[in-house]
Design an enzyme around this catalytic site. Structure first.
Site, PDB file in Angstrom:
ATOM      1  N   TYR A 105     -23.895   6.774  61.369  1.00 21.18           N
ATOM      2  CA  TYR A 105     -25.249   6.261  61.098  1.00 21.18           C
ATOM      3  C   TYR A 105     -26.227   6.872  62.107  1.00 21.18           C
ATOM      4  O   TYR A 105     -26.908   6.173  62.842  1.00 21.18           O
ATOM      5  CB  TYR A 105     -25.305   4.724  61.184  1.00 21.18           C
ATOM      6  CG  TYR A 105     -24.280   4.032  60.344  1.00 21.18           C
ATOM      7  CD1 TYR A 105     -24.572   3.697  59.033  1.00 21.18           C
ATOM      8  CD2 TYR A 105     -23.016   3.724  60.858  1.00 21.18           C
ATOM      9  CE1 TYR A 105     -23.621   3.057  58.244  1.00 21.18           C
ATOM     10  CE2 TYR A 105     -22.064   3.094  60.078  1.00 21.18           C
ATOM     11  CZ  TYR A 105     -22.376   2.759  58.770  1.00 21.18           C
ATOM     12  OH  TYR A 105     -21.438   2.130  58.002  1.00 21.18           O
ATOM     13  N   GLN A 113     -36.796   4.997  65.773  1.00 21.39           N
ATOM     14  CA  GLN A 113     -36.923   3.670  66.392  1.00 21.39           C
ATOM     15  C   GLN A 113     -38.378   3.395  66.768  1.00 21.39           C
ATOM     16  O   GLN A 113     -39.059   4.275  67.273  1.00 21.39           O
ATOM     17  CB  GLN A 113     -36.044   3.604  67.641  1.00 21.39           C
ATOM     18  CG  GLN A 113     -34.564   3.827  67.368  1.00 21.39           C
ATOM     19  CD  GLN A 113     -33.850   2.554  66.943  1.00 21.39           C
ATOM     20  OE1 GLN A 113     -34.429   1.475  66.860  1.00 21.39           O
ATOM     21  NE2 GLN A 113     -32.567   2.680  66.653  1.00 21.39           N
ATOM     22  N   GLU A 169     -24.975  10.743  58.446  1.00 19.80           N
ATOM     23  CA  GLU A 169     -26.134   9.954  58.039  1.00 19.80           C
ATOM     24  C   GLU A 169     -26.343  10.170  56.538  1.00 19.80           C
ATOM     25  O   GLU A 169     -26.148  11.265  56.024  1.00 19.80           O
ATOM     26  CB  GLU A 169     -27.351  10.435  58.856  1.00 19.80           C
ATOM     27  CG  GLU A 169     -28.722  10.151  58.303  1.00 19.80           C
ATOM     28  CD  GLU A 169     -29.050   8.674  58.222  1.00 19.80           C
ATOM     29  OE1 GLU A 169     -28.764   7.920  59.173  1.00 19.80           O
ATOM     30  OE2 GLU A 169     -29.578   8.271  57.183  1.00 19.80           O
ATOM     31  N   ASP A 206     -23.942   2.602  64.490  1.00 16.56           N
ATOM     32  CA  ASP A 206     -25.260   1.945  64.537  1.00 16.56           C
ATOM     33  C   ASP A 206     -25.677   1.635  63.090  1.00 16.56           C
ATOM     34  O   ASP A 206     -26.613   2.229  62.561  1.00 16.56           O
ATOM     35  CB  ASP A 206     -26.267   2.886  65.218  1.00 16.56           C
ATOM     36  CG  ASP A 206     -27.642   2.253  65.410  1.00 16.56           C
ATOM     37  OD1 ASP A 206     -27.818   1.060  65.079  1.00 16.56           O
ATOM     38  OD2 ASP A 206     -28.552   2.962  65.893  1.00 16.56           O
ATOM     39  N   CYS A 230     -27.982  -4.361  64.795  1.00 12.82           N
ATOM     40  CA  CYS A 230     -29.289  -4.989  64.618  1.00 12.82           C
ATOM     41  C   CYS A 230     -29.145  -6.326  63.893  1.00 12.82           C
ATOM     42  O   CYS A 230     -30.137  -6.915  63.471  1.00 12.82           O
ATOM     43  CB  CYS A 230     -30.239  -4.060  63.863  1.00 12.82           C
ATOM     44  SG  CYS A 230     -29.645  -3.601  62.233  1.00 12.82           S
TER      45      CYS A 230
END
Ligand code: SAH
Length: 463
Positions: free
Chosen positions: A323, A294, A344, A392, A419
């Site tokens: 994720y 991030q 992931e 996420d 997001c």
């Protein structure tokens, strides 16, 4: 016939190169002002609601057009005067002209409007959690290197164009990162290193990428090159280390193809360490050049704290983090859970996640490489019973199959980190139809001040 239909059948009410005066009524989710001419929308950059502007029409297609401001006749009280509008044009900071309180409201409002549209009016959206100083926050920069009048420059490309503009203050990057870029640029100039030339596909340096640990202050410099070799490599490395003692990792990344993907596959360590370290909420993370991490560390801590609060763990729970990237959320939750499973798609990220777990002495995590969609189904078939599932996903949101596997596992809570409000709202509807409710307000957290990106956390509970 509706007004829209009438417009579709006829020509547009404005024509290219026409000049007219309009009043801005709205701001699109991409930050463009919208004015209506006989119900025909004109999209106008650097124009805010309520402002009266004289514009020049750039493009007039059948159902909408684009125009450029020639003169601003009245000014919104939410406008921030910008010394130069480079950032706006680039898309680096498309909301720079809107004051920060209004930016936070713009983001909250986007989620609530989308919820209203699908009649989820009873889902509340809390005020966006913002930054005290909403500038110079990015811990990572990738800056193109080009020659301008024979001189090597670092800067940016104007939005939708091939125009390269040299720049030193990028407004939203860590100030130390801007300084390091300048120092590296000067070193490259000193040794007469050739900048990349797109047309000829020649030259050496394409991009400079810099990452910096927010707490550790460790700096990584990645020289992205077209050529396999960097002339004067040893001298350049030494000069960068002398000028910037905080640079503890210098890496060459070779990218010989001319696409808009910045990094190539091959990393070569030139000096120092392969990774730098940083911390989030007291947990240490190793970050490789290629890892997703991030970009706004102080806001990421707030984002993860919002996830922790939403998950409301007691220490007994089984958690899935779908994720998971390099395991940042998994490791944040591990101390408060019995077991955390992470999945992931990027194999390197899972290698990092495992290393990060070990480096922090965390033993109750299990990380898998692969598609979240497939692993969720596998875990469901294996009879794993998570109490909490955190998702996420990237902008495209969740696949329906993943939502189905999640619901079959029957968790008490699903914490959705999003997001993209459009796919969030689409996915929430599916969960609500399958026995889940939303009792707490959706919480937007501003991860990207001065830009249009909207990040948020929503907690779904089993009815
Ligand atoms: N939770 C992490 C990463 C979030 S970004 C953090 O906060 O840092 C979303 C992640 O999803 C990226 O790391 C991306 O590589 C990964 N991803 C994208 N599509 C995926 C898929 N189908 N299955 C699993 N992971 C995926």
């Amino acid at each position: 016939m509706s007004k829209e239909e009438k417009n579709m059948g006829s020509k547009s009410p404005v024509s290219k190169n026409e000049e007219l005066t309009v009043t801005i009524e709205d701001l699109t989710y991409q930050g463009m002002g919208v004015a209506k001419v006989d119900h025909y929308p004109l999209f106008i950059e650097n124009a805010l609601p309520t402002e009266k502007v004289k514009v020049h029409v750039l493009k007039a297609s059948k159902n909408y057009g684009f125009a450029k401001v020639i003169e601003r006749l009245s000014t919104s009280d939410q406008r921030v005067e910008v010394p130069e509008n480079h950032y706006l044009q680039t898309g680096i900071a498309p909301l720079q002209h809107l004051n920060y309180a209004a930016q936070l409201e713009f983001k909250r409002n986007q989620i609530s409007e989308l919820l209203n549209k699908v009649h989820l009016k009873n889902v509340e959206v809390a005020p966006t959690i913002g930054m005290d100083e909403p500038y110079h926050y990015r811990n990572k920069a990738q800056v193109p290197v080009r020659a301008v009048n024979g001189k090597l420059e670092t800067g940016f490309f104007k939005k939708n164009s091939h125009t390269f503009v040299p720049l030193e203050d990028f407004l939203i990057q860590d100030k130390r990162i801007d300084e390091v870029i300048k120092e590296v640029r000067d070193v490259l100039r000193k040794f007469n290193i050739e900048a990349y030339d797109e047309r000829k596909h020649s030259g050496v340096i394409k991009h400079i990428m810099v990452r910096r640990g927010y707490y550790t202050h460790e700096v990584m410099v990645v020289l992205v090159t077209r050529s396999k070799r960097i002339p004067m490599q040893d001298q350049i490395v030494e000069a960068i280390q002398t000028k910037c003692p905080d640079v503890c990792s210098i890496i060459q990344n070779v990218n010989q193809v001319s696409t808009n993907v910045i990094l190539g596959k091959q990393d070569k360590l030139l000096a120092g360490k392969k990774q730098i370290k940083d911390q989030l909420n007291g947990i240490t993370f190793n970050i490789s050049p290629q890892s997703f991490y991030q970009v706004n560390p102080s806001q990421t801590e707030k984002l993860y704290q919002t996830v922790v609060k939403g998950a409301n763990l007691t220490g007994k729970e089984t958690v899935i983090d779908a994720y998971c990237g390099i395991g940042t959320i998994s490791l944040t939750l591990a101390a408060k859970a019995a077991k955390v499973y992470g999945v992931e798609i990027v194999p390197e990220a899972i290698i990092d996640a495992k290393l990060n777990a070990a480096a922090n002495g965390i033993e109750n995590t299990q990380f898998e490489t692969g598609m979240a969609e497939e692993w969720m189904q596998k875990w469901e078939e294996q009879g794993i019973k998570p109490d909490v599932i955190v998702v996420d996903p990237p902008r495209k949101g969740l696949a329906e199959s993943l939502i189905e596997s999640a619901v079959k596992m029957n968790p008490d809570k699903i914490v959705y980190v999003s997001c993209n409000p459009a796919t969030l709202v689409r996915d929430l509807q599916l969960f609500l139809g399958k026995g889940y409710t939303i009792e707490q307000p959706t919480q937007p957290v501003d991860q990207f001040p001065q830009t249009v990106h909207v990040e948020s956390v929503t907690v779904l509970s089993r009815r």
